[in-house]
Design a protein around this motif. Structure first.
Motif, mmCIF file in Angstrom:
data_model
loop_
_atom_site.group_PDB
_atom_site.id
_atom_site.type_symbol
_atom_site.label_atom_id
_atom_site.label_comp_id
_atom_site.label_asym_id
_atom_site.label_seq_id
_atom_site.Cartn_x
_atom_site.Cartn_y
_atom_site.Cartn_z
ATOM 1 N N GLU A 119 0.751 -1.179 0.013
ATOM 2 C CA GLU A 119 0.056 -0.006 -0.053
ATOM 3 C C GLU A 119 0.928 1.150 -0.183
ATOM 4 O OE1 GLU A 119 -3.202 -0.079 2.791
ATOM 5 O OE2 GLU A 119 -3.329 -2.254 2.962
ATOM 6 N N VAL A 120 1.923 1.121 0.562
ATOM 7 C CA VAL A 120 2.702 2.541 0.894
ATOM 8 C C VAL A 120 3.623 2.448 -0.527
ATOM 9 C CG1 VAL A 120 4.516 3.565 1.973
ATOM 10 C CG2 VAL A 120 3.067 2.402 3.209
ATOM 11 N N MET A 121 4.635 1.260 -0.801
ATOM 12 C CA MET A 121 5.333 1.259 -1.945
ATOM 13 C C MET A 121 4.499 0.976 -3.341
ATOM 14 S SD MET A 121 8.574 -0.660 -0.171
ATOM 15 C CE MET A 121 9.609 -0.480 -1.568
ATOM 16 N N LEU A 163 13.999 -0.862 -6.050
ATOM 17 C CA LEU A 163 14.863 -1.052 -6.988
ATOM 18 C C LEU A 163 13.913 -1.678 -7.834
ATOM 19 C CD1 LEU A 163 17.498 -1.218 -8.578
ATOM 20 C CD2 LEU A 163 18.102 -3.241 -6.984
ATOM 21 N N LEU A 164 13.000 -2.690 -7.592
ATOM 22 C CA LEU A 164 12.161 -3.509 -8.532
ATOM 23 C C LEU A 164 11.391 -2.607 -9.120
ATOM 24 C CD1 LEU A 164 10.959 -6.484 -6.245
ATOM 25 C CD2 LEU A 164 11.817 -6.639 -8.760
ATOM 26 N N ARG A 165 10.744 -1.477 -8.692
ATOM 27 C CA ARG A 165 10.012 -0.636 -9.217
ATOM 28 C C ARG A 165 10.502 0.240 -10.504
ATOM 29 N NH1 ARG A 165 6.737 3.273 -4.743
ATOM 30 N NH2 ARG A 165 7.608 4.604 -6.513
ATOM 31 N N GLN A 166 11.737 0.505 -10.237
ATOM 32 C CA GLN A 166 12.273 1.417 -11.357
ATOM 33 C C GLN A 166 13.118 0.501 -12.433
ATOM 34 O OE1 GLN A 166 14.412 4.879 -9.574
ATOM 35 N NE2 GLN A 166 13.709 4.265 -7.685
ATOM 36 N N LEU A 167 13.307 -0.843 -12.110
ATOM 37 C CA LEU A 167 13.916 -1.636 -13.276
ATOM 38 C C LEU A 167 12.877 -1.751 -14.544
ATOM 39 C CD1 LEU A 167 15.585 -4.295 -10.998
ATOM 40 C CD2 LEU A 167 16.685 -2.235 -12.118
ATOM 41 N N SER A 168 13.726 -1.903 -15.760
ATOM 42 C CA SER A 168 12.786 -2.396 -16.845
ATOM 43 C C SER A 168 12.106 -3.746 -16.509
ATOM 44 C CB SER A 168 13.776 -2.299 -18.029
ATOM 45 O OG SER A 168 14.738 -3.456 -17.843
#
Length: 449
Positions: free
Chosen positions: A131-133, A412-417
């Motif tokens: 919910e936060v991330m 990190l997962l959120r910003q990777l391709s």
């Protein structure tokens, strides 16, 4: 956010929560079963000997068992001012049960508290990821499982100490303040009062983290008369009043009784008492770091223990992967400060975890929520690695800071391709499976041997 909704298990959380509940119940049952007959016997006046001789797990204390069994207070209430508050009613109930049933229920009462706290720590951490991330369900579940696979995040879920209760309260603080930041809302003075009261009440160092959470959530608006008086000063005054009341009502009379017993024991067998004290003092002098001085603060500081092996073997080592040798032994009794792994692969995995953590920080540090976590982490680094508080057994503090690692992985997962996200997800799955098999297996072996 209604208080009762926080404790409601949501549909998407159920399988994760109840699988972990089964794990926690199993390990707590194993701890109790390891010395079942002595842990549950009626030994009024002899509980200290029973528990301290039979319970040894990495330096975690069994003082709560002793308090609930016989009312004796062995922990420092100034550092845990609220701990005695909820243990003492359990002692009164348990004392009545012992007198009427002849059976000590202390281990069961504490197991309920520990399992409850571990269960909700799982839920709150899952909600931080989800919910936060705003991570996907499978990633939130994976990172929650990864956190609890760490050696000294798993161990507090089964030992009768305050650490998993602190983890629950800190994860609750992360969840509430994280949601506030996300919605652009302020933490109210009354919410700060409740969070500060309980987190600082369980461990005073946690109070600093809650106050930092308020600062990062509210910014300059935290510096108002209402927020500081109600959200900061009032909970600290309440805790001080509770601690001092307990001290004079319970601890001072008990200290007089204990001093009398010790003096009588010394008179009966002075040679045995003095020899035991000499052996303990010699062990601690040669195996533990030396305090800076004898003052209230300086006696808690240790600058003699080397920091590099501390970081490698204990802070990032034992905290995440239990050592095979001296498994779960207590540094105050038989474990050396530094133990090396038998396998090189442990060091490779440790290096990988730390390297990925550093990469995660690089990808996360601009997030306000993560900046707050870095401030929390800085508190732990300062307290333990710089000032040296509990540095010889720093791994038992893991549950108070280790959540920053999977949270950094989440950002990190959120910003990777898409391609690299899949690679990282598979890597984290493999790492989580390995750590669960390794640490749970080691713990199972220890409890069964």
């Amino acid at each position: 956010m209604h208080i009762f909704n926080i404790f409601k298990v949501k549909k998407e959380e159920r399988w994760l929560a109840f699988v972990m509940l089964a794990v926690f119940v199993t390990f707590n049952a194993m701890v109790i079963a390891s010395h079942y007959h002595v842990y549950t016997m009626d030994a009024h006046g002899g509980f200290w000997s029973i528990f301290t001789k039979n319970f040894r797990m990495s330096g975690y204390d069994c003082w709560s068992w002793i308090t609930v069994s016989g009312g004796r207070i062995h922990f420092v209430t100034s550092r845990h001012p609220l701990y005695l508050t909820f243990l003492y009613p359990l002692y009164l109930l348990n004392d009545w049960l012992i007198q009427n049933v002849g059976y000590n229920f202390a281990v069961y009462f504490m197991a309920v508290i520990i399992v409850f706290s571990a269960f909700y720590a799982v839920l709150f951490m899952y909600r931080v990821f989800r919910e936060v991330m705003e991570l996907r369900r499978k990633d939130a579940r994976l990172l929650t499982l990864l956190l609890f696979s760490f050696g000294h995040v798993l161990i507090p879920t089964m030992v009768p100490d305050h650490f998993v209760v602190s983890l629950m309260l800190l994860s609750l603080t992360l969840y509430i303040t994280g949601k506030k930041m996300k919605k652009g809302q302020l933490l109210t003075a009354w919410q700060s009062l409740v969070l500060t009261f309980f987190t600082a009440g369980m461990a005073t160092s946690n109070g600093a983290k809650t106050l930092l959470a308020g600062l990062f959530t509210n910014g300059k608006k935290v510096f108002t008369v209402k927020f500081i008086s109600i959200g900061v000063v009032l909970p600290l005054l309440l805790l001080l009043g509770i601690q001092q009341s307990q001290y004079y009502l319970l601890e001072v009379p008990q200290q007089a009784v204990v001093s009398h017993i010790e003096s009588e024991t010394l008179k009966k067998n002075p040679q045995k008492v003095l020899e035991h004290k000499k052996q303990r003092d010699e062990w601690q002098r040669t195996h533990l770091g030396q305090p800076v001085g004898d003052g209230v603060i300086t006696k808690l500081m240790d600058v003699s223990t080397p920091r590099i092996p501390t970081i490698v073997e204990n802070f990032f080592g034992e905290s995440i992967q239990l050592h095979q040798r001296s498994l779960l032994m207590d540094v105050s009794w038989e474990r050396p400060i530094f133990v090396e792994y038998n396998w090189s692969v442990n060091y490779i995995i440790e290096a990988f975890i730390v390297l990925l953590f550093i990469v995660g920080i690089v990808f996360s540090y601009k997030q306000r929520f993560f900046k707050m976590l870095l401030a929390w982490f800085a508190c732990d680094l300062t307290l333990h690695l710089i000032l040296g508080f509990a540095v010889t057994e720093v791994y038992i503090m893991t549950s108070g800071w280790a959540f920053i690692i999977p949270i950094s992985y989440g950002y990190l997962l959120r910003q990777l391709s898409m391609k690299w996200r899949k690679v990282m997800r598979v890597t984290l799955i493999m790492l989580t499976i390995y750590l669960w098999i390794y640490n749970a297996g080691q713990t199972f072996y220890y409890l069964m041997s």
